[in-house]
Design a protein around this motif. Structure first.
Motif, PDB file in Angstrom:
ATOM      1  N   THR A 276       0.813  -1.221   0.000  1.00  0.00           N
ATOM      2  CA  THR A 276       0.000   0.000   0.000  1.00  0.00           C
ATOM      3  C   THR A 276       0.844   1.267   0.000  1.00  0.00           C
ATOM      4  OG1 THR A 276      -0.029  -0.083   2.402  1.00  0.00           O
ATOM      5  CG2 THR A 276      -1.889  -1.101   1.256  1.00  0.00           C
ATOM      6  N   GLY A 277       2.150   1.154   0.222  1.00  0.00           N
ATOM      7  CA  GLY A 277       3.019   2.335   0.286  1.00  0.00           C
ATOM      8  C   GLY A 277       3.365   2.832  -1.110  1.00  0.00           C
ATOM      9  N   PHE A 278       4.117   3.927  -1.169  1.00  0.00           N
ATOM     10  CA  PHE A 278       4.447   4.510  -2.474  1.00  0.00           C
ATOM     11  C   PHE A 278       5.249   3.510  -3.324  1.00  0.00           C
ATOM     12  CE2 PHE A 278       6.974   7.030  -5.406  1.00  0.00           C
ATOM     13  CZ  PHE A 278       5.957   7.735  -6.032  1.00  0.00           C
ATOM     14  N   THR A 279       6.338   2.996  -2.767  1.00  0.00           N
ATOM     15  CA  THR A 279       7.182   2.073  -3.540  1.00  0.00           C
ATOM     16  C   THR A 279       6.530   0.697  -3.614  1.00  0.00           C
ATOM     17  OG1 THR A 279       8.963   3.268  -2.432  1.00  0.00           O
ATOM     18  CG2 THR A 279       9.608   1.477  -3.883  1.00  0.00           C
TER      19      THR A 279
ATOM     20  N   GLY B  87       3.714   7.866   1.853  1.00  0.00           N
ATOM     21  CA  GLY B  87       2.779   7.596   0.754  1.00  0.00           C
ATOM     22  C   GLY B  87       2.971   8.518  -0.441  1.00  0.00           C
TER      23      GLY B  87
ATOM     24  N   SER C 142       3.658  -4.964  11.488  1.00  0.00           N
ATOM     25  CA  SER C 142       5.093  -5.098  11.745  1.00  0.00           C
ATOM     26  C   SER C 142       5.388  -5.336  13.219  1.00  0.00           C
ATOM     27  CB  SER C 142       5.827  -3.834  11.322  1.00  0.00           C
ATOM     28  OG  SER C 142       5.845  -3.769   9.944  1.00  0.00           O
TER      29      SER C 142
ATOM     30  N   LYS D  56      -6.923  -0.397   2.263  1.00  0.00           N
ATOM     31  CA  LYS D  56      -5.886   0.094   1.338  1.00  0.00           C
ATOM     32  C   LYS D  56      -5.385  -1.029   0.427  1.00  0.00           C
ATOM     33  CE  LYS D  56      -3.340   3.903   3.308  1.00  0.00           C
ATOM     34  NZ  LYS D  56      -2.066   4.215   3.976  1.00  0.00           N
TER      35      LYS D  56
ATOM     36  N   ARG E 159      -0.973  -3.825   6.522  1.00  0.00           N
ATOM     37  CA  ARG E 159      -1.697  -3.727   7.800  1.00  0.00           C
ATOM     38  C   ARG E 159      -3.141  -3.215   7.636  1.00  0.00           C
ATOM     39  NH1 ARG E 159       0.874   1.671  10.631  1.00  0.00           N
ATOM     40  NH2 ARG E 159       0.864   2.961   8.754  1.00  0.00           N
TER      41      ARG E 159
ATOM     42  N   SER F  42      13.348   7.411   6.350  1.00  0.00           N
ATOM     43  CA  SER F  42      14.504   6.544   6.641  1.00  0.00           C
ATOM     44  C   SER F  42      15.764   7.381   6.868  1.00  0.00           C
ATOM     45  CB  SER F  42      14.732   5.553   5.495  1.00  0.00           C
ATOM     46  OG  SER F  42      13.587   4.743   5.353  1.00  0.00           O
TER      47      SER F  42
ATOM     48  N   GLY G  47      15.270   5.824  -7.824  1.00  0.00           N
ATOM     49  CA  GLY G  47      14.738   5.377  -6.536  1.00  0.00           C
ATOM     50  C   GLY G  47      13.362   4.763  -6.617  1.00  0.00           C
TER      51      GLY G  47
ATOM     52  N   GLY H  77       8.753   7.677   2.467  1.00  0.00           N
ATOM     53  CA  GLY H  77       9.424   6.616   3.214  1.00  0.00           C
ATOM     54  C   GLY H  77      10.937   6.780   3.191  1.00  0.00           C
TER      55      GLY H  77
ATOM     56  N   SER I 265      10.726   9.998  -1.995  1.00  0.00           N
ATOM     57  CA  SER I 265       9.396   9.671  -1.436  1.00  0.00           C
ATOM     58  C   SER I 265       9.394   9.865   0.075  1.00  0.00           C
ATOM     59  CB  SER I 265       9.041   8.215  -1.760  1.00  0.00           C
ATOM     60  OG  SER I 265       9.838   7.345  -0.969  1.00  0.00           O
TER      61      SER I 265
ATOM     62  N   THR J 234       8.667  -3.609   1.350  1.00  0.00           N
ATOM     63  CA  THR J 234       8.923  -2.173   1.172  1.00  0.00           C
ATOM     64  C   THR J 234       8.490  -1.404   2.425  1.00  0.00           C
ATOM     65  OG1 THR J 234       6.757  -1.767   0.229  1.00  0.00           O
ATOM     66  CG2 THR J 234       8.492  -2.362  -1.320  1.00  0.00           C
TER      67      THR J 234
ATOM     68  N   ASP K 140      19.995   1.723  -4.042  1.00  0.00           N
ATOM     69  CA  ASP K 140      21.069   1.259  -3.189  1.00  0.00           C
ATOM     70  C   ASP K 140      20.715  -0.168  -2.817  1.00  0.00           C
ATOM     71  OD1 ASP K 140      19.191   3.150  -2.066  1.00  0.00           O
ATOM     72  OD2 ASP K 140      20.135   2.986  -0.117  1.00  0.00           O
TER      73      ASP K 140
HETATM   74  N1  NAP Z   1      16.928   1.687  -1.812  1.00  0.00           N
HETATM   75  C1  NAP Z   1      16.205   2.475  -2.554  1.00  0.00           C
HETATM   76  O1  NAP Z   1      16.620   2.846  -3.604  1.00  0.00           O
HETATM   77  C2  NAP Z   1      14.829   2.852  -2.057  1.00  0.00           C
HETATM   78  C3  NAP Z   1      13.934   3.445  -2.947  1.00  0.00           C
HETATM   79  C4  NAP Z   1      12.647   3.716  -2.502  1.00  0.00           C
HETATM   80  C5  NAP Z   1      12.279   3.442  -1.193  1.00  0.00           C
HETATM   81  N2  NAP Z   1      13.197   2.892  -0.350  1.00  0.00           N
HETATM   82  C6  NAP Z   1      12.838   2.561   1.040  1.00  0.00           C
HETATM   83  O2  NAP Z   1      11.599   1.873   1.042  1.00  0.00           O
HETATM   84  C7  NAP Z   1      10.875   2.175   2.211  1.00  0.00           C
HETATM   85  C8  NAP Z   1       9.456   2.594   1.856  1.00  0.00           C
HETATM   86  O3  NAP Z   1       9.448   3.858   1.235  1.00  0.00           O
HETATM   87  P1  NAP Z   1       8.080   4.481   0.711  1.00  0.00           P
HETATM   88  O4  NAP Z   1       8.333   5.868   0.321  1.00  0.00           O
HETATM   89  O5  NAP Z   1       7.445   3.537  -0.253  1.00  0.00           O
HETATM   90  O6  NAP Z   1       7.240   4.485   2.096  1.00  0.00           O
HETATM   91  P2  NAP Z   1       5.680   4.737   2.371  1.00  0.00           P
HETATM   92  O7  NAP Z   1       4.985   5.202   1.151  1.00  0.00           O
HETATM   93  O8  NAP Z   1       5.598   5.543   3.610  1.00  0.00           O
HETATM   94  O9  NAP Z   1       5.156   3.243   2.662  1.00  0.00           O
HETATM   95  C9  NAP Z   1       5.437   2.576   3.849  1.00  0.00           C
HETATM   96  C10 NAP Z   1       4.677   1.256   3.900  1.00  0.00           C
HETATM   97  O10 NAP Z   1       4.888   0.687   5.200  1.00  0.00           O
HETATM   98  C11 NAP Z   1       3.627   0.306   5.737  1.00  0.00           C
HETATM   99  N3  NAP Z   1       3.657   0.304   7.198  1.00  0.00           N
HETATM  100  C12 NAP Z   1       3.961   1.306   8.027  1.00  0.00           C
HETATM  101  N4  NAP Z   1       3.853   0.891   9.313  1.00  0.00           N
HETATM  102  C13 NAP Z   1       3.479  -0.422   9.273  1.00  0.00           C
HETATM  103  C14 NAP Z   1       3.195  -1.407  10.247  1.00  0.00           C
HETATM  104  N5  NAP Z   1       3.266  -1.140  11.557  1.00  0.00           N
HETATM  105  N6  NAP Z   1       2.849  -2.645   9.848  1.00  0.00           N
HETATM  106  C15 NAP Z   1       2.769  -2.941   8.527  1.00  0.00           C
HETATM  107  N7  NAP Z   1       3.003  -2.040   7.548  1.00  0.00           N
HETATM  108  C16 NAP Z   1       3.358  -0.792   7.922  1.00  0.00           C
HETATM  109  C17 NAP Z   1       2.667   1.340   5.187  1.00  0.00           C
HETATM  110  O11 NAP Z   1       1.349   0.870   5.325  1.00  0.00           O
HETATM  111  P3  NAP Z   1       0.071   1.875   5.239  1.00  0.00           P
HETATM  112  O12 NAP Z   1      -0.139   2.157   3.772  1.00  0.00           O
HETATM  113  O13 NAP Z   1      -1.032   1.070   5.835  1.00  0.00           O
HETATM  114  O14 NAP Z   1       0.396   3.113   6.009  1.00  0.00           O
HETATM  115  C18 NAP Z   1       3.162   1.395   3.729  1.00  0.00           C
HETATM  116  O15 NAP Z   1       2.682   0.255   3.021  1.00  0.00           O
HETATM  117  C19 NAP Z   1      11.696   3.232   2.958  1.00  0.00           C
HETATM  118  O16 NAP Z   1      12.436   2.631   3.976  1.00  0.00           O
HETATM  119  C20 NAP Z   1      12.619   3.795   1.885  1.00  0.00           C
HETATM  120  O17 NAP Z   1      13.834   4.284   2.405  1.00  0.00           O
HETATM  121  C21 NAP Z   1      14.447   2.609  -0.764  1.00  0.00           C
END
Ligand code: NAP
Length: 414
Positions: free
Chosen positions: A18-21, A321, A73, A48, A44, A193, A363, A189, A187, A92, A149
């Motif tokens: 459900t998150g952005f990535t 998100g 989590s 969504k 969770r 981080s 990313g 997330g 994004s 993710t 990364d």
């Molecule tokens: N290495 C790379 O190149 C790269 C690129 C992109 C992202 N990332 C990493 O990927 C991660 C996600 O980024 P994002 O921007 O996609 O984040 P985001 O949009 O905030 O999404 C976070 C996800 O985690 C879920 N979540 C949060 N708390 C939770 C819990 N207690 N139990 C279960 N699920 C839970 C959220 O669920 P809900 O929708 O229900 O809130 C959502 O699905 C970050 O750590 C970011 O650093 C890394």
């Protein structure tokens, strides 16, 4: 499907769909995974998850029936249930330091392979200290850093070393990974981080892990010729070009060095690896390198001060998100230029050049591709690696290179 995970209900569970990535990764799997893949989306919030599933059903009607798994989590039992039902968990859900630890533990225990997008060095160090031995004994391949990364750096270096060994009978002693023209967004997330790491870095022990060039190597193997990350602007006469620090080098260099150690020093004990941004050898290039270097220093200093960190979070960073739009992602790209130096058997010097290119936002567009292909590789390819807390190159090197090339990324050696 591979070894001990035969017979499980799913081949892949996407945790955090459900998150952005997470949504981008679900979309990639829906568009590119084999039709007979047994997979499910998980998270969770059921509402969504149903909304994500409805978006997938617009790609192909069969996804209207895609299974949904619920958990949290912080609820170990729900994570253990998910881990026991699938061969691979692809996650993710970050910041991983906050939300990721129990999932790694239950996957290692259940012999379930795992891939994620973390770039959080202290989290990886804790996971390998706690779970490497268990994962090795159960056969779980726990693979962190399967996004921008650190796949371009880790697989790019692996590709250079395989080519050097094939052509010259020995690996490059030095690989320089210089990041050229790159365009991408941020994004919520990823921003969270970054802030989580800055907060954790108030602790001296965390700072020691972050600053150690071999901080992810196995115990007893945490030394080598590389020093701390380069700071400031320099001139490289061999290219020739100006260089500036690259923000992700602090994680990527550690992953590349762990790969070398886990491959029993296939790149050599004298192997040196450096990763920086490459700017043209011109007055404009020098000005850009100086600006990048000052900007990174300013950001690191600013994020270390709580009131400035809060101000940056509230005013300038995306919320959970949120992230770059489809148009912005499609305008993104990255170019890594690799320079390898080999000392040949007759004492002469030989050089190799390589490149790694992505044609979408690094990313997000390319990361969703790299993460999904990693999950598919863990689920379907005849891998020869053992279990453990591994790197992408150690767990999946040649097979993942093949997949990413077929998926449109360039990994090339001249
Ligand atoms: N290495 C790379 O190149 C790269 C690129 C992109 C992202 N990332 C990493 O990927 C991660 C996600 O980024 P994002 O921007 O996609 O984040 P985001 O949009 O905030 O999404 C976070 C996800 O985690 C879920 N979540 C949060 N708390 C939770 C819990 N207690 N139990 C279960 N699920 C839970 C959220 O669920 P809900 O929708 O229900 O809130 C959502 O699905 C970050 O750590 C970011 O650093 C890394």
């Amino acid at each position: 499907m591979s070894d001990t995970r035969q017979g499980r209900t799913y081949e892949i569970v996407l945790w955090g769909a459900t998150g952005f990535t997470g949504k981008l990764t679900a979309e990639y799997l829906a568009r590119h995974a084999p039709e007979d893949l047994r997979w499910a989306i998980a998270g969770r919030n059921r509402q969504k998850l149903e909304a994500t599933r409805a978006e997938l059903a617009a790609i192909a009607p069969r996804f209207a029936e895609l299974p949904i798994l619920e958990g949290d989590s912080h609820d170990r039992a729900s994570l253990a249930r998910i881990a026991s039902e699938t061969a691979v968990v692809c996650t993710t859900v970050g910041p991983y330091m906050t939300y990721g630890k129990t999932l790694v533990e239950v996957c290692a225990e259940a012999g379930t392979s795992y891939c994620d997008l973390t770039g959080e060095t202290p989290f990886i160090r804790e996971m390998l200290d706690l779970h490497h031995a268990t994962a090795k004994s159960t056969g779980a391949r726990i693979v962190h850093c399967c996004g921008y990364d650190s796949i371009p750096s880790d697989l790019g270096t692996f590709m250079m070393q395989e080519a050097a060994i094939e052509r010259f009978g020995r690996p490059c002693r030095i690989v320089k990974n210089y990041i050229g023209r790159t365009k991408g967004g941020l994004s919520g997330g990823t921003a969270a981080s970054m802030l989580t790491i800055m907060e954790a870095a108030q602790d001296k022990a965390v700072r020691r892990v972050l600053g150690h060039p071999y901080g992810l190597n196995p115990k007893g193997e945490r030394k080598g010729p590389d020093g701390s990350d380069p700071k400031g602007v320099s001139y490289d006469p061999e290219i020739p070009c100006f260089t500036a620090p690259f923000v992700m080098a602090a994680i990527n260099t550690r992953v590349v060095r762990r790969t070398n150690a886990l491959l029993e020093f296939r790149y050599g004990r004298a192997f040196e690896y450096v990763e920086k941004m490459m700017l043209p050898y011109s007055p404009k290039g020098l000005a850009l390198a100086t600006g990048i270097s000052a900007g990174i220093t300013g950001l690191v200093v600013g994020l270390a001060v709580p009131p400035i960190r809060n101000l940056i979070r509230e005013r300038y960073l995306p919320a959970p998100g949120e992230g770059p739009s489809r148009e912005e992602r499609e305008r993104g790209y990255f170019n890594h230029h690799l320079f390898g130096s080999v000392e040949t058997k007759d004492g002469a010097a030989a050089f190799l050049r390589g490149k790694v290119v992505g044609v979408n936002d690094p990313g997000y567009g390319e990361t969703a591709k790299m993460l999904s292909e990693s999950a598919l590789c863990l689920a379907r390819d005849p891998l020869t690696s053992e279990g453990g807390v591994l790197t992408p190159a150690v767990a999946m090197g040649p097979q993942l290179l093949d997949r990413l090339r077929r998926a449109g990324m360039t990994f090339e050696v001249r």
